[in-house]
Design a protein around this motif. Sequence first.
Motif, PDB file in Angstrom:
ATOM      1  N   TYR A   1       0.833  -1.203   0.000  1.00 16.08           N
ATOM      2  CA  TYR A   1       0.000   0.000   0.000  1.00 16.08           C
ATOM      3  C   TYR A   1       0.871   1.258   0.000  1.00 16.08           C
ATOM      4  N   GLY A   2       1.974   1.214   0.733  1.00 13.26           N
ATOM      5  CA  GLY A   2       2.877   2.354   0.720  1.00 13.26           C
ATOM      6  C   GLY A   2       3.348   2.672  -0.686  1.00 13.26           C
TER       7      GLY A   2
ATOM      8  N   ARG B   1       8.043   5.316   0.094  1.00 11.22           N
ATOM      9  CA  ARG B   1       9.047   4.256   0.194  1.00 11.22           C
ATOM     10  C   ARG B   1       8.967   3.632   1.577  1.00 11.22           C
ATOM     11  N   VAL B   2       8.947   2.309   1.624  1.00 13.63           N
ATOM     12  CA  VAL B   2       8.809   1.607   2.898  1.00 13.63           C
ATOM     13  C   VAL B   2      10.004   0.687   3.103  1.00 13.63           C
TER      14      VAL B   2
ATOM     15  N   ALA C   1       6.778  -7.507  -2.110  1.00 19.01           N
ATOM     16  CA  ALA C   1       5.797  -6.458  -1.830  1.00 19.01           C
ATOM     17  C   ALA C   1       6.329  -5.075  -2.152  1.00 19.01           C
ATOM     18  N   GLY C   2       7.660  -4.957  -2.337  1.00 20.86           N
ATOM     19  CA  GLY C   2       8.228  -3.667  -2.716  1.00 20.86           C
ATOM     20  C   GLY C   2       9.000  -2.964  -1.627  1.00 20.86           C
ATOM     21  N   ALA C   3       9.454  -3.703  -0.602  1.00 21.83           N
ATOM     22  CA  ALA C   3      10.246  -3.067   0.452  1.00 21.83           C
ATOM     23  C   ALA C   3      11.490  -2.421  -0.142  1.00 21.83           C
ATOM     24  N   ALA C   4      11.774  -1.202   0.295  1.00 16.66           N
ATOM     25  CA  ALA C   4      12.938  -0.485  -0.218  1.00 16.66           C
ATOM     26  C   ALA C   4      14.228  -0.983   0.398  1.00 16.66           C
ATOM     27  N   GLY C   5      14.149  -1.622   1.550  1.00 13.05           N
ATOM     28  CA  GLY C   5      15.357  -2.118   2.181  1.00 13.05           C
ATOM     29  C   GLY C   5      15.084  -2.679   3.552  1.00 13.05           C
TER      30      GLY C   5
ATOM     31  N   PRO D   1      12.789   1.885  -5.315  1.00 14.61           N
ATOM     32  CA  PRO D   1      13.818   2.891  -5.120  1.00 14.61           C
ATOM     33  C   PRO D   1      14.986   2.325  -4.342  1.00 14.61           C
ATOM     34  N   ALA D   2      16.092   3.027  -4.405  1.00 12.90           N
ATOM     35  CA  ALA D   2      17.233   2.645  -3.577  1.00 12.90           C
ATOM     36  C   ALA D   2      16.914   2.998  -2.141  1.00 12.90           C
TER      37      ALA D   2
END
Length: 432
Positions: free
Chosen positions: A90-91, A97-98, A119-123, A420-421
Amino acid sequence: MSNPHVIRHQRHDSADRPFIVIWESTRACPLACLHCRAEAVPNRDPRELDTPAAQDLLRQIAAFGRPAPLFVITGGDPFQRPDLTELISYGNEVGVRVAVSPSGTPTLTADRLKEIHAAGAAGLSLSLDASTPELHDGFRGVDGVYRWTLDAWDTARELGLKVQINTTVARHNLDDLAEIVRLVADHGAMLWSAFFLVPTGRARSLGLLTPSEVEDVLNFVYDVGLTVPAKTTEAHHFRRVALQRQILADTGDDHVRTLGLGPLYLELRERARELGLLEAARRVRRPPLDVNAGRGFVFVSHTGSVHPSGFLPLDAGNVRTTPLTEIYRTSELFTGLRDPDRLGGRCGSCEFRRVCGGSRSRAYGLTRDPYAEEPWCGYRPGSFPHQRELTALLNADAPPPAPTPAPASPPPAPVPVPAPAYDPHGEQQGAP
């Protein structure tokens, strides 16, 4: 001067938006860490923000504008929340960015890491408080944490996740810091963060460092900054050290003698040399970012209360009833902490106060005054011998003037965020 930009400043006016928002998603955690800020417990609190409330928090963060602040989900152990991947996704949908800061527990599995990556975690940020299982597991209160952490670290790197390693600097590992940095260099990390204890939660029972010991460790962190990208947490005077060391390098002065560094520094530097940590692997240092409690940083508790830091338990409002944008921009607590002229004691008269400011959390923890001088800083204002060079460097390094605020507008429509980084250069206070 070889490098006029010793301090990095936030790209946006820190009075308008934070650089980073930390959310304590839960206090549930199976560990019993000696320094735990949250005084974590085995079970989740029924007062936690539920999924709709957490999604509303993400929309509030998006309302700061693009690019939105980095959002770090911590705890406790965020893997105790069954909606973790849903919130990460959702973020991304709403333009935030999460990143995730889990505890080293049996929940930290390869499958879980694959899920948050998908899920798209940035890190990811992980805690490593010693170079051996005995020391690390003893500090964390559970056997096996060291192995789970290293396995998760390697798995995350294989998946392509950006990894930050956080190390709590305490009496148990002062002699082990060089070995920890060697592990960071060997396993690879985007960033190593040395976290200096704040006397809150269970950390009240741990032995405090002296200002001279802190100074020695800060200079050690600076030394290894060409081997691993390094930062500090709750040691804002690292920015002072970076400025001092830059000037002393330019003037050719001996920093040990000029700064009065002690035996701990000499021991750490010698061990670092033995381990090959002073052989520069990077061309440039990572400049520390000018972020402090309430000035680019905001913490949201598991119940939605808003604080300048996870270690500064003063309440400025609650996201259930007041938008985070309003709390951050207008609350007396946050606006006060952004005013360096309100600082007291040595901090108030220090020539470094606008780029340092000291740990407001530690000042409050030891004096109950968030504007008191930094208790773990031994610097005497005006004592640095190269004041003319310092003034020139501070002027060259000053942030650009804040832009004129744009007219108020509704929050932007949700836009998917490309992977994203992960660059959590803010102070990750509240990370486990």
